[in-house]
Design a protein around this motif. Structure first.
Motif, PDB file in Angstrom:
ATOM      1  N   TYR B  34       0.729  -1.303  -0.133  1.00 55.82           N
ATOM      2  CA  TYR B  34       0.088  -0.016  -0.028  1.00 55.82           C
ATOM      3  C   TYR B  34       0.919   1.221  -0.044  1.00 55.82           C
ATOM      4  N   TRP B  35       0.412   2.250  -0.532  1.00 58.50           N
ATOM      5  CA  TRP B  35       0.834   3.598  -0.565  1.00 58.50           C
ATOM      6  C   TRP B  35      -0.251   4.571   0.151  1.00 58.50           C
ATOM      7  N   TYR B  36       0.055   5.251   1.296  1.00 59.27           N
ATOM      8  CA  TYR B  36      -0.745   6.296   1.548  1.00 59.27           C
ATOM      9  C   TYR B  36       0.233   7.699   1.752  1.00 59.27           C
ATOM     10  N   LEU B  47      -3.409   5.825  -1.406  1.00 63.32           N
ATOM     11  CA  LEU B  47      -3.248   6.007  -2.726  1.00 63.32           C
ATOM     12  C   LEU B  47      -3.526   5.164  -3.827  1.00 63.32           C
ATOM     13  N   PHE B  48      -2.666   3.963  -3.483  1.00 63.19           N
ATOM     14  CA  PHE B  48      -2.497   2.713  -4.512  1.00 63.19           C
ATOM     15  C   PHE B  48      -2.430   1.596  -3.246  1.00 63.19           C
ATOM     16  N   TYR B  49      -2.970   0.475  -3.876  1.00 71.40           N
ATOM     17  CA  TYR B  49      -2.601  -0.863  -3.084  1.00 71.40           C
ATOM     18  C   TYR B  49      -2.209  -1.821  -4.352  1.00 71.40           C
ATOM     19  N   SER B  50      -1.646  -3.033  -3.867  1.00 69.69           N
ATOM     20  CA  SER B  50      -1.287  -4.048  -4.745  1.00 69.69           C
ATOM     21  C   SER B  50      -1.385  -5.295  -4.070  1.00 69.69           C
ATOM     22  N   VAL B  51      -1.929  -6.398  -4.758  1.00 66.08           N
ATOM     23  CA  VAL B  51      -2.216  -7.676  -4.263  1.00 66.08           C
ATOM     24  C   VAL B  51      -1.188  -8.759  -4.847  1.00 66.08           C
ATOM     25  N   GLY B  52      -0.430  -8.046  -5.971  1.00 66.94           N
ATOM     26  CA  GLY B  52       0.616  -9.083  -6.475  1.00 66.94           C
ATOM     27  C   GLY B  52       1.219  -8.412  -7.621  1.00 66.94           C
ATOM     28  N   ALA B  92       3.156   0.685   3.155  1.00 68.30           N
ATOM     29  CA  ALA B  92       2.844  -0.276   3.976  1.00 68.30           C
ATOM     30  C   ALA B  92       2.450  -1.832   3.400  1.00 68.30           C
ATOM     31  N   TRP B  93       2.710  -2.874   4.201  1.00 71.59           N
ATOM     32  CA  TRP B  93       2.424  -4.111   3.927  1.00 71.59           C
ATOM     33  C   TRP B  93       1.370  -4.790   4.783  1.00 71.59           C
ATOM     34  N   PRO B 100      -3.818  -6.500   9.437  1.00 71.68           N
ATOM     35  CA  PRO B 100      -3.297  -5.348  10.104  1.00 71.68           C
ATOM     36  C   PRO B 100      -2.115  -4.838   9.277  1.00 71.68           C
ATOM     37  N   LEU B 101      -1.890  -3.572   9.116  1.00 68.21           N
ATOM     38  CA  LEU B 101      -0.832  -2.994   8.080  1.00 68.21           C
ATOM     39  C   LEU B 101       0.387  -2.639   9.118  1.00 68.21           C
ATOM     40  N   HIS B 102       1.316  -2.801   8.407  1.00 67.42           N
ATOM     41  CA  HIS B 102       2.719  -2.405   9.189  1.00 67.42           C
ATOM     42  C   HIS B 102       3.480  -1.619   8.223  1.00 67.42           C
ATOM     43  N   PHE B 103       3.704  -0.406   8.726  1.00 75.91           N
ATOM     44  CA  PHE B 103       4.136   0.817   8.038  1.00 75.91           C
ATOM     45  C   PHE B 103       5.680   0.942   7.792  1.00 75.91           C
TER      46      PHE B 103
END
Lengths: 112, 112
Positions: B34-36, B47-52, B92-93, B100-103
């Motif tokens: 993820y980009w926040y 802003l963006f997220y990616s699953v692969g 974040a991932w 839960p996110l880890h930034f």
């Protein structure tokens, strides 16, 4: 779309006083997550609640998830200066495929 | 254990210049990335997220783009920065979608 509101936006407390922040979602959540961001730092995951009515404690912090899974609260007992920061709640709605939505955060300031 | 690296920590760029922020994750495979962005004193905007690899979803239309050239690498780019792009950018991932996110430590971008 889903909205997650947090109140209050800011809170000043004297060291030793209690503090509570409230989180309300416009839709039912599959879980609620809480994060803490120290000034100048990045958000750090604190806890996740999944079950309706769930209560979890971490030392002086008590987290609750509402029966309807649309609201949550974080209560800090006897605040310390180390509690300073912004507390965010976040939750994904129950609908599959929807993104985690963050509340606007509550900024806690503790006077020594 | 898993770690997330994000660089640079701070960046000052003139209006109209390009941008490239990089984020890498270690110790896990196929993370959700993820980009926040966080404006000063404000909440977190996804802003963006990616699953692969190669899979990018955009939450907010703007002059930024994201790419995931490798499983554990996530890049945020812009061809021409605007003043309004200033902010605190956080990568974040998460292990699975909406967990839960880890930034990362974040990048403070100032566009002048």
């Amino acid at each position: 779309g889903q909205q997650v509101m947090q109140i209050p936006q800011y809170q000043h407390v004297q060291e030793g006083e209690d503090f509570t922040t409230y989180c309300n979602s416009s839709t039912t959540l599959s879980n609620i997550q809480w994060y803490k961001q120290r000034p100048g730092g990045h958000p750090v995951f604190l806890i996740q609640l999944v079950k309706s009515g769930e209560v979890k404690k971490q030392k002086r912090l008590t987290f609750q998830f509402g029966e309807a899974k649309k609201n949550s609260s974080l209560h800090i007992t006897a605040t310390q200066t180390t509690d300073v920061g912004t507390y965010f709640c976040a939750g994904p709605p129950n609908n599959a495929g929807n993104m985690l939505t963050f509340g606007g955060g509550t900024r806690l300031m503790v006077k020594p | 254990s898993q770690t997330i690296h994000q660089w640079p920590a701070t960046l000052v760029q003139p209006v109209g210049s390009p941008l490239s922020l990089e984020c890498t994750v270690e110790g896990t495979s196929n993370p959700n990335l993820y980009w926040y962005r966080q404006a000063a004193g404000r909440g977190l905007q996804l802003l963006f997220y990616s699953v692969g690899i190669g899979q990018i979803s955009s939450e907010v239309p703007q002059n930024l783009s994201a790419s995931r050239p490798q499983d554990r690498q996530f890049i945020l780019s812009s061809k021409k920065l605007l003043l309004s792009d200033s902010g605190f950018y956080l990568c974040a991932w998460s292990a699975i979608y909406n967990s839960p996110l880890h930034f990362g430590n974040g990048t403070r971008l100032t566009v002048t």
